[in-house]
Design a protein around this motif. Structure first.
Motif: not given
Ligand code: UTP
Length: 225
Positions: A146-152
């Motif tokens: 993902y481009s960033g942390d999908p959990r955050a």
């Protein structure tokens, strides 16, 4: 001889306890695969490694020793996984050289870490390079890159495909700042790039992903090539 390397992330193997159900179903799934002759399987340290490392860090233990402890955790997890396979090594190799020799003798070679200073991401790409595997499956607890942390970050975008250079750039961005975690370390991606090893980053809890990759070269995660 067709070979593949699978990196089983510690996050799916070792959570609050050892994920024996996954180990068993993974071994059955691999037993069904007829399209490959040799399987290198590299196992991460997961919660076992993290607990020891974070507890000892509070006592200012040297990072080299913490890495050695992490390596031993990966090897315990690797040894546990061997018990679910036939035609597999009974001793865990401590170097890529030893693992490469074992590949001649067994259909499945299972190992953990090698030396301090990297993670099992690097071990798995080195093993793939050494045994001539053209694909590496990076089985994690997230269903792709993902481009960033999908959990955050709810706006994080999943990539279906990434070039090696874009993956390296993303890994560098993710690595900035203390305590950050990236989908794959830069050394591992650089090795994959130089030997043109295709990396499939997938949710390792979904057994269909392994079959789809090994028979159709397709996945629902991210392909880095
Ligand atoms: P992992 O490969 O599981 O680390 O090794 P990780 O990627 O940080 O953990 P997950 O899979 O995302 O949960 C655990 C630790 O063991 C040491 C490192 O300290 C690493 O963080 N290690 C492992 C080494 O020093 N060398 C190795 O070859 C492997």
């Amino acid at each position: 001889m067709k070979s593949v390397v699978i990196s089983l992330g510690g996050s799916i193997i070792s959570t609050d306890r050892l994920n024996l159900e996954l180990m068993e179903s993974f071994s059955v799934a691999m037993g069904d695969i007829k399209s490959y002759d040799k399987f290198g399987i590299v196992v991460g340290g997961g919660k076992l490694a993290r607990t020891y490392i974070s507890d000892l860090k509070k006592y200012n233990v040297n990072d080299n020793i913490l890495d050695e402890i992490g390596i031993n955790a990966t090897r315990i997890n690797a040894l546990a996984l061997t018990t679910f396979f036939d035609d597999v090594n009974s001793k865990i190799p401590t170097t890529i050289n030893d693992a490469a020799e074992m590949v001649h003798n067994y259909r499945y070679v299972i190992m953990g870490g090698t030396e301090p200073g990297h993670t099992t991401d690097t071990v798995s790409t080195l093993l793939a390079e050494r045994i001539g595997a053209s694909i590496l499956i990076n089985a994690t607890s997230v269903d792709g890159v993902y481009s960033g942390d999908p959990r955050a970050d709810k706006n994080a975008k999943k990539f279906d495909r990434l070039s090696y250079n874009d993956a390296i750039e993303l890994s560098i961005q993710n690595s900035k700042g203390a305590g950050t975690n990236t989908f794959m370390d830069i050394t591992a991606l650089t090795i994959a790039k130089r030997s043109k090893i295709k990396i499939f980053v997938v949710n390792g809890l979904n057994l269909d992903e392994y079959k789809n990759i090994l028979y159709n070269s397709k996945c629902d995660g991210t392909l880095i090539s």
